[in-house]
Design an enzyme around this catalytic site. Structure first.
Site, PDB file in Angstrom:
ATOM      1  CG  ASP A  22      -1.545  -0.847   1.541  1.00 56.79           C
ATOM      2  OD1 ASP A  22      -1.120  -2.046   0.479  1.00 56.79           O
ATOM      3  OD2 ASP A  22      -2.766  -0.820   3.248  1.00 56.79           O
TER       4      ASP A  22
HETATM    5  C1  FRU Z   1      -4.048  -3.551   2.468  1.00 53.84           C
HETATM    6  C2  FRU Z   1      -3.490  -3.970   4.105  1.00 53.84           C
HETATM    7  C3  FRU Z   1      -3.549  -3.320   5.241  1.00 53.84           C
HETATM    8  C4  FRU Z   1      -2.794  -3.451   6.148  1.00 53.84           C
HETATM    9  C5  FRU Z   1      -1.952  -3.437   5.118  1.00 53.84           C
HETATM   10  C6  FRU Z   1      -0.353  -4.216   5.282  1.00 53.84           C
HETATM   11  O1  FRU Z   1      -3.184  -3.862   1.310  1.00 53.84           O
HETATM   12  O2  FRU Z   1      -4.131  -5.669   3.907  1.00 53.84           O
HETATM   13  O3  FRU Z   1      -5.171  -3.136   5.528  1.00 53.84           O
HETATM   14  O4  FRU Z   1      -2.651  -2.363   6.661  1.00 53.84           O
HETATM   15  O5  FRU Z   1      -1.567  -4.031   3.954  1.00 53.84           O
HETATM   16  O6  FRU Z   1       0.740  -4.518   5.470  1.00 53.84           O
END
Ligand code: FRU
Length: 535
Positions: A22
């Site tokens: 992300d």
């Molecule tokens: C989305 C997610 C979020 C979390 C992060 C962990 O891709 O699963 O919900 O904060 O990635 O890396």
């Protein structure tokens, strides 16, 4: 250790090596754009998550810094997960993020502030012990409670922010209020929720203007403003959004009934595009959208490559003039990478024509075109049972003997067409006679001779007026990415592909038509794209 460069991108953001997911806390502060990202400093698979940090003056060329956040406290010992930045007037940025407190994955919300606000790059961040974690709610399912949004300020003197969650299978966005940004209280009801949608990851919530393309600061309210709510659904790795009304004094968001609030809803992108996050850029009065595009090769491939995950090109986003959906377009700064230009004008495409656009570096290019046609009389009738665009793309494909279309691009094509990724439109006649249904597809099924890959055919409908008998398409082609914008950014599809033959100087680009109705390439412009700096 070195990384495999064959499918690495030339101008889509990626760090020099390892895994990313992300985008986090994108912001503009003091003349500098910041992008953080979920990053594994130790390898090309998900794990050991810290916040990678890169800075830029133009959103395209980046400088990599040391991680901005990494596990260092009892409240984030098992990971610094996704979050957002809020610029506090007169004070500077604050990061809200999710800390993972134990092996079971229990999540709390934390905050961090720059150690030295006069460091132009804001390299170091501190997590004050006095108030952290700022939110830990015992009555919330601790492993479905994450990804705080940017906060906004309301006239009642409170900051507000959202945190994603679920109860049973009902996805929701919890609302929190604070007067001082460190003491946060949960509102009695979530700002919004929807049944059967599962966990809402990375919620995003922001105002959009009813007039023009300017973006708005998150704290703007008023008559000429609507709100957008986006959620990332971890059950399918798809995102959807609605446009609606935010009643701030009731702490409620009410989506308009112009689109579905659930699985069949509007999407920013009908391809590989997840965990997106937008921010307001005051330097150019625009809202910019970032998103992660995951790999679709195997884990073993990623380990071998030494890298995994890219960011989509940052997109300016605004509300369409009819108010029913958003429109997106690559940030204008991308054009600074355009090199040699090749044109094609008034090229007729009869049924079965494939015409190559020569003289471009087809593995790293930007192509924009307007297609025109003289009549839609020959369009095939649309069956109202075809509700799912993706299924329809799979069913029809590019070989279909259509009435109007399929026509479009053949990207990343090998010389003898053993490999290619088509991006195309097909136009159908709706049962309501004057109306048409436009389908856009980006089909990775023939993208590679490698059989071990995930090669989906993606599709979306395009809500576009065809009275002028034309439709535009733009594709950003970048070795393992084909990122396409239909009808000026109304429907967009990002595909990840891994050709074995159509690589570097061996990639070709064609325009094609497989429909009975002749199509004209009115005006095509293709640019060789220079590589961005990203180290
Ligand atoms: C989305 C997610 C979020 C979390 C992060 C962990 O891709 O699963 O919900 O904060 O990635 O890396």
């Amino acid at each position: 250790h070195s990384v495999d460069t064959l499918h690495r991108t030339g101008f889509h953001f990626q760090p020099p090596r390892n895994w990313i997911n992300d985008p986090n806390a994108p912001m503009y502060y003091n003349g500098v754009y910041h992008l953080f990202y979920q990053y594994n400093p130790k390898g090309a698979v998900w794990g050991n998550i810290v916040w990678g940090h890169s800075v830029s003056k133009d959103l395209i060329n980046w400088k990599v810094l040391e991680p901005g956040l990494y596990p260092s406290k009892r409240f984030d010992k098992y990971g610094c997960w996704s979050g957002s930045a809020t610029i506090l007037p007169g004070k500077g940025p604050v990061i809200l993020y999710t800390g993972v407190v134990d092996k079971k994955g229990n999540e709390v919300q934390c905050y961090a502030i720059p150690e030295n606000i006069s460091d132009p790059f804001l390299r170091k961040w501190v997590k004050p012990d006095a108030f952290n974690p700022i939110v830990f709610d015992d009555d919330i399912n601790g492993s479905a409670f994450r990804d705080p949004t940017t906060a906004w300020w309301s006239k009642d003197g409170h900051w507000r922010m959202l945190v994603g969650g679920k109860v049973k299978n009902r996805g929701m966005a919890y609302l929190y209020r604070s007067k001082d940004f460190v003491n946060w209280v949960r509102a009695k009801h979530p700002i919004h929720s929807a049944p059967h949608t599962g966990m809402w990851e990375c919620p995003d919530f922001y105002p959009v203007s009813l007039r023009g393309r300017n973006g708005l600061d998150p704290s703007v309210f008023g008559n000429n403003v609507k709100h957008v709510m986006k959620n990332s659904l971890d059950m399918t790795r798809y995102e959807y959004y609605t446009v609606g009304t935010y009643l701030w004094n009731k702490d409620k968001y009410i989506p308009d009934n112009t689109s579905e609030d659930g699985w069949g809803g509007l999407r920013y992108d009908y391809g590989n595009f997840y965990a997106s996050k937008s921010f307001y850029d005051p330097s150019k009065n625009r809202r910019i959208l970032w998103a992660w595009a995951n790999e679709s090769d195997t884990k073993e491939d990623d380990v071998k490559k030494g890298w995994a995950g890219i960011q989509a090109i940052p997109r300016t986003v605004w509300l369409d003039s009819h108010g029913r959906q958003l429109v997106q377009w690559p940030v204008e700064e991308l054009n600074s990478l355009r090199g040699k230009e090749v044109n094609m004008r008034n090229q007729k495409l009869k049924k079965g024509d494939y015409v190559e656009v020569k003289g471009i570096t087809a593995a790293q290019a930007d192509v924009e075109v307007t297609f025109s046609f003289s009549s839609l009389d020959k369009a095939e009738a649309f069956d109202p049972k075809w509700v799912n665009a993706e299924d329809l793309c799979v069913q029809k494909g590019l070989k279909l003997e259509g009435g109007v279309g399929p026509f479009g691009f053949l990207t990343l094509a090998s010389e003898k067409l053993e490999e290619f990724t088509p991006v195309f439109f097909t136009i159908f006649k709706a049962s309501n006679n004057n109306k048409h249904v436009v389908l856009m597809c980006s089909d990775a099924r023939s993208s590679s001779l490698n059989s071990e890959l995930y090669k989906p055919s993606f599709g979306g409908f395009v809500d576009v007026n065809l009275v002028n008998k034309k439709i535009s398409l733009r594709s950003l082609i970048d070795h393992s990415v084909v990122e396409s914008f239909g009808a000026g950014g109304k429907t967009n599809i990002l595909s990840r592909v891994y050709p074995t033959l159509a690589v570097n100087n061996h990639a070709h680009f064609f325009v094609f038509n497989n429909g009975i109705e002749h199509i004209t390439v009115k005006n095509l412009k293709a640019w060789n794209m220079k590589s961005a700096i990203r180290d």
